[in-house]
Design an enzyme around this catalytic site. Structure first.
Site, PDB file in Angstrom:
ATOM      1  N   SER A   1      26.821-104.418 -12.294  1.00  0.00           N
ATOM      2  CA  SER A   1      26.907-103.945 -13.672  1.00  0.00           C
ATOM      3  C   SER A   1      25.677-103.140 -14.085  1.00  0.00           C
ATOM      4  CB  SER A   1      27.087-105.133 -14.626  1.00  0.00           C
ATOM      5  OG  SER A   1      28.279-105.823 -14.343  1.00  0.00           O
TER       6      SER A   1
ATOM      7  N   HIS B   1      22.046-104.975 -17.674  1.00  0.00           N
ATOM      8  CA  HIS B   1      22.826-103.852 -18.191  1.00  0.00           C
ATOM      9  C   HIS B   1      21.933-102.844 -18.896  1.00  0.00           C
ATOM     10  CE1 HIS B   1      26.807-106.400 -18.444  1.00  0.00           C
ATOM     11  NE2 HIS B   1      26.280-106.353 -17.221  1.00  0.00           N
TER      12      HIS B   1
END
Length: 230
Positions: free
Chosen positions: A139, A199
């Site tokens: 991610s 992220h």
């Protein structure tokens, strides 16, 4: 009647049903890097989650006892198939945009740089010796690809503007959702949590790399102009 759509380099008209030769196909941009990473993620998922080999777990990023190599390997592993599916979908879409424009070597560098940045920031910001958490997933890499693919397409021609508008609204929404969740302290239920630090750090790495590319391309254009003048 077959309407000609565009002309070939030798000025012969190409019709709607023209099939390119192997040499012409070879000159087209490819996504070998993206496909290779997707295959690697699938293999890691099978070894880890399907077949359950214990030895493969040494490549997970363990917050309480991190190893240097885990910073480079953990983003090829995923918790479940939904986690894998979501990441490789975005990897395929946004990774291809980058690889087809910047080439395979630069795409792989960007992917790894954003993933490593997310893992390092996670270790600095979240990890503690008494926190027995494991980080998995690409991610952080994907968020870096989100940002880079948008900033890398900024230009003043009509096509670039349309591409940026289409991509930016999606990327901006995703990044702002992560920022809001991090500020509000939103927590996931169950044993699986979202690593928002990775992220946001991955997205930040994408911004840094984009600015570096812009500066490099600007310097390259200036040098070419100077050479033409000389």
């Amino acid at each position: 009647m077959i309407l000609p759509l565009f002309k070939r380099k030798n000025s012969e008209q190409q019709d709607l049903f023209y099939v390119p030769t192997k040499k012409e196909e070879a000159k087209q941009p490819h996504s070998d890097g993206v496909i290779s990473i997707i295959i690697l993620c699938f293999v890691c998922y099978l070894l880890d989650q399907v077949f359950g080999f214990e030895w493969i777990k040494i490549f997970h990023l363990r917050w309480w006892d991190p190893k240097i190599y885990q910073v480079f390997t953990s983003f090829f592993f995923h918790v479940n198939f939904g986690h894998l599916s979501g990441n490789i979908f975005f990897l395929y879409i946004f990774g291809r945009l980058i690889e087809e424009k910047n080439g395979t070597k630069w795409f792989i560098f960007i992917f790894v740089f954003c993933g490593v940045s997310g893992n390092l920031f996670t270790l600095l910001w979240d990890a503690r010796p008494d926190n027995y958490t494991v980080s998995l997933g690409a991610s952080g890499c994907v968020f870096g690809l989100f940002v880079f693919s948008v900033l890398n397409r900024i230009g003043w021609n009509f096509r670039n503007l349309i591409e940026v508008l289409v991509l930016a609204q999606f990327v901006l929404e995703r990044v702002l959702n992560e920022v809001n969740a991090a500020i509000s302290g939103s927590k996931d239920t169950g044993n699986i949590a979202t690593n928002r630090s990775a992220h946001l750090a991955g997205a930040g790495a994408g911004v840094v790399l984009s600015l570096m590319f812009m500066q490099y391309n600007r310097a390259k254009r200036n040098l070419e102009r100077q050479n033409k003048v000389i």
